[in-house]
Write a protein that holds these residues in place. Structure first.
Motif, PDB file in Angstrom:
ATOM      1  N   GLY A 150       0.882  -1.222  -0.019  1.00 14.24           N
ATOM      2  CA  GLY A 150      -0.078   0.039  -0.016  1.00 14.24           C
ATOM      3  C   GLY A 150       0.934   1.188   0.056  1.00 14.24           C
ATOM      4  N   PRO A 151       0.589   2.161   0.813  1.00 17.20           N
ATOM      5  CA  PRO A 151       1.241   3.488   0.932  1.00 17.20           C
ATOM      6  C   PRO A 151       2.824   3.362   1.577  1.00 17.20           C
ATOM      7  N   VAL A 152       2.971   2.222   2.089  1.00 16.25           N
ATOM      8  CA  VAL A 152       4.357   1.972   3.030  1.00 16.25           C
ATOM      9  C   VAL A 152       5.421   1.242   2.166  1.00 16.25           C
ATOM     10  N   CYS A 153       6.393   1.769   1.970  1.00 18.25           N
ATOM     11  CA  CYS A 153       7.913   1.202   1.442  1.00 18.25           C
ATOM     12  C   CYS A 153       8.447   0.688   2.548  1.00 18.25           C
ATOM     13  N   VAL A 154       8.041  -0.613   2.538  1.00 22.44           N
ATOM     14  CA  VAL A 154       8.736  -1.484   3.740  1.00 22.44           C
ATOM     15  C   VAL A 154      10.130  -1.544   3.677  1.00 22.44           C
ATOM     16  N   THR A 155      10.800  -1.874   2.430  1.00 26.24           N
ATOM     17  CA  THR A 155      12.194  -1.632   2.560  1.00 26.24           C
ATOM     18  C   THR A 155      12.546  -1.381   1.227  1.00 26.24           C
ATOM     19  N   GLY A 156      13.826  -0.673   1.015  1.00 28.12           N
ATOM     20  CA  GLY A 156      14.315   0.019  -0.111  1.00 28.12           C
ATOM     21  C   GLY A 156      13.966   1.377  -0.396  1.00 28.12           C
ATOM     22  N   GLY A 157      13.298   1.953   0.288  1.00 26.74           N
ATOM     23  CA  GLY A 157      12.900   3.314   0.411  1.00 26.74           C
ATOM     24  C   GLY A 157      11.981   3.438  -1.080  1.00 26.74           C
ATOM     25  N   GLU A 158      11.830   4.886  -1.608  1.00 19.58           N
ATOM     26  CA  GLU A 158      11.155   5.219  -2.618  1.00 19.58           C
ATOM     27  C   GLU A 158      11.826   4.974  -3.972  1.00 19.58           C
ATOM     28  N   SER A 159      11.994   3.950  -4.385  1.00 22.69           N
ATOM     29  CA  SER A 159      13.287   3.482  -5.459  1.00 22.69           C
ATOM     30  C   SER A 159      12.368   3.650  -6.905  1.00 22.69           C
ATOM     31  N   PHE A 160      10.975   3.982  -7.069  1.00 16.88           N
ATOM     32  CA  PHE A 160      10.542   3.920  -8.255  1.00 16.88           C
ATOM     33  C   PHE A 160      11.184   4.998  -9.409  1.00 16.88           C
ATOM     34  N   GLN A 161      11.357   6.119  -8.687  1.00 13.80           N
ATOM     35  CA  GLN A 161      11.965   7.245  -9.490  1.00 13.80           C
ATOM     36  C   GLN A 161      13.353   7.044  -9.874  1.00 13.80           C
ATOM     37  N   GLU A 162      14.221   6.274  -8.944  1.00 18.23           N
ATOM     38  CA  GLU A 162      15.651   6.226  -9.346  1.00 18.23           C
ATOM     39  C   GLU A 162      15.736   4.889 -10.193  1.00 18.23           C
ATOM     40  N   PHE A 163      14.989   3.612 -10.130  1.00 15.85           N
ATOM     41  CA  PHE A 163      15.396   2.723 -10.627  1.00 15.85           C
ATOM     42  C   PHE A 163      14.256   2.287 -11.569  1.00 15.85           C
ATOM     43  N   THR A 164      14.338   1.551 -12.833  1.00 15.86           N
ATOM     44  CA  THR A 164      13.594   0.930 -13.599  1.00 15.86           C
ATOM     45  C   THR A 164      13.121  -0.438 -13.225  1.00 15.86           C
ATOM     46  N   VAL A 165      11.637  -0.429 -12.922  1.00 14.04           N
ATOM     47  CA  VAL A 165      11.399  -2.110 -12.650  1.00 14.04           C
ATOM     48  C   VAL A 165      11.623  -3.000 -13.793  1.00 14.04           C
ATOM     49  N   VAL A 166      12.367  -4.147 -13.478  1.00 15.37           N
ATOM     50  CA  VAL A 166      12.448  -5.240 -14.347  1.00 15.37           C
ATOM     51  C   VAL A 166      11.733  -6.438 -14.068  1.00 15.37           C
ATOM     52  N   SER A 167      11.279  -6.449 -12.663  1.00 16.15           N
ATOM     53  CA  SER A 167      10.594  -7.657 -12.300  1.00 16.15           C
ATOM     54  C   SER A 167       9.719  -7.439 -11.046  1.00 16.15           C
ATOM     55  N   MET A 168       8.473  -7.849 -10.816  1.00 20.70           N
ATOM     56  CA  MET A 168       7.703  -7.810  -9.808  1.00 20.70           C
ATOM     57  C   MET A 168       7.079  -8.917  -9.263  1.00 20.70           C
ATOM     58  N   PHE A 169       7.198  -9.049  -8.071  1.00 25.13           N
ATOM     59  CA  PHE A 169       6.427 -10.256  -7.340  1.00 25.13           C
ATOM     60  C   PHE A 169       5.118  -9.875  -6.610  1.00 25.13           C
ATOM     61  N   ILE A 170       4.175 -10.510  -6.434  1.00 24.27           N
ATOM     62  CA  ILE A 170       3.167  -9.931  -5.740  1.00 24.27           C
ATOM     63  C   ILE A 170       2.727 -10.915  -4.656  1.00 24.27           C
ATOM     64  N   SER A 171       1.762 -10.937  -3.965  1.00 24.72           N
ATOM     65  CA  SER A 171       1.234 -11.701  -2.753  1.00 24.72           C
ATOM     66  C   SER A 171       0.161 -12.353  -3.488  1.00 24.72           C
ATOM     67  N   ASN A 172      -0.600 -11.607  -4.068  1.00 24.48           N
ATOM     68  CA  ASN A 172      -2.207 -12.075  -4.551  1.00 24.48           C
ATOM     69  C   ASN A 172      -1.831 -12.107  -6.349  1.00 24.48           C
ATOM     70  N   PRO A 173      -2.195 -13.177  -6.693  1.00 24.17           N
ATOM     71  CA  PRO A 173      -2.058 -13.350  -8.155  1.00 24.17           C
ATOM     72  C   PRO A 173      -3.351 -12.612  -8.839  1.00 24.17           C
ATOM     73  N   GLU A 174      -4.376 -12.254  -8.126  1.00 24.20           N
ATOM     74  CA  GLU A 174      -5.531 -11.421  -8.536  1.00 24.20           C
ATOM     75  C   GLU A 174      -5.278 -10.031  -9.035  1.00 24.20           C
ATOM     76  N   LEU A 175      -3.926  -9.837  -8.446  1.00 26.15           N
ATOM     77  CA  LEU A 175      -3.541  -8.275  -8.749  1.00 26.15           C
ATOM     78  C   LEU A 175      -3.016  -8.023  -9.977  1.00 26.15           C
ATOM     79  N   THR A 176      -2.634  -9.408 -11.002  1.00 29.48           N
ATOM     80  CA  THR A 176      -2.084  -9.080 -12.297  1.00 29.48           C
ATOM     81  C   THR A 176      -3.174  -8.635 -13.245  1.00 29.48           C
ATOM     82  N   GLU A 177      -2.760  -8.149 -14.467  1.00 31.02           N
ATOM     83  CA  GLU A 177      -3.484  -7.838 -15.521  1.00 31.02           C
ATOM     84  C   GLU A 177      -4.423  -9.219 -16.161  1.00 31.02           C
ATOM     85  N   GLU A 178      -3.458 -10.233 -16.122  1.00 27.20           N
ATOM     86  CA  GLU A 178      -3.766 -11.250 -17.005  1.00 27.20           C
ATOM     87  C   GLU A 178      -5.046 -12.149 -16.295  1.00 27.20           C
ATOM     88  N   SER A 179      -5.506 -11.792 -15.034  1.00 25.41           N
ATOM     89  CA  SER A 179      -6.481 -12.386 -14.384  1.00 25.41           C
ATOM     90  C   SER A 179      -7.932 -11.915 -14.887  1.00 25.41           C
TER      91      SER A 179
END
Length: 162
Positions: free
Chosen positions: A133-162
């Motif tokens: 949610g709104p909490v950056c648990v570890t690693g800080g606010e990294s979206f602006q600095e790094f390009t996301v190359v992979s993401m893992f989520i806890s809930n598969p229903e959150l993906t576009e493919e579902s």
């Protein structure tokens, strides 16, 4: 300042922490050590299935219930503070694995991201971070600095493919 005075200060500081922190400091310290060993000894392809459901290269953050935000913040503080007291390098990946474990135990939806960027010398730098949610648990606010190359989520229903 002598050693005994420093130890007393650290102990007083520790016992002023919330009970959650006191109870889970040592287990978190151990998990950070195990996570670091995993990162060093086991190929990523064997670790990846335990990180969550692979969701591609999205930069989406799962929503969490407002009542779980304080627990996500406690987990964030626990993992990032404990990592400072490890005699080994409890880097971003070890912290992300540990945060993912605690969030999973408390059934808090999370997203674990891997990102890349180039530094001034054109060397590729990697980073891992976890958001709930709104909490950056570890690693800080990294979206602006790094390009996301992979993401893992806890809930598969959150993906576009579902």
């Amino acid at each position: 300042m002598n050693v005994m005075t420093r130890i007393k200060q650290k102990l007083r500081s520790f016992f002023r922490q919330p009970v959650f922190f006191q109870l889970f400091f040592l287990p978190t310290w151990c998990v950070l050590g195990l996570a670091r060993m995993l990162v060093l000894c086991i190929p990523f392809r064997h670790i990846a299935p335990r990180l969550g459901h692979h969701a591609g290269v999205y930069a989406a953050v799962p929503l969490i219930a407002s009542e779980t935000i304080p627990r996500a913040r406690q987990i964030s503080r626990l993992v990032t503070t404990t990592a400072r007291y490890c005699p080994w390098n409890a880097n971003c990946f070890a912290q992300a694995i540990t945060a993912r474990l605690w969030l999973g135990i408390y059934d808090i939806p999370y997203a674990l991201y891997f990102g890349l960027k180039k530094n001034e010398d054109q060397q590729l730098l990697a980073h891992a971070w976890v958001c709930a949610g709104p909490v950056c648990v570890t690693g800080g606010e990294s979206f602006q600095e790094f390009t996301v190359v992979s993401m893992f989520i806890s809930n598969p229903e959150l993906t576009e493919e579902s």
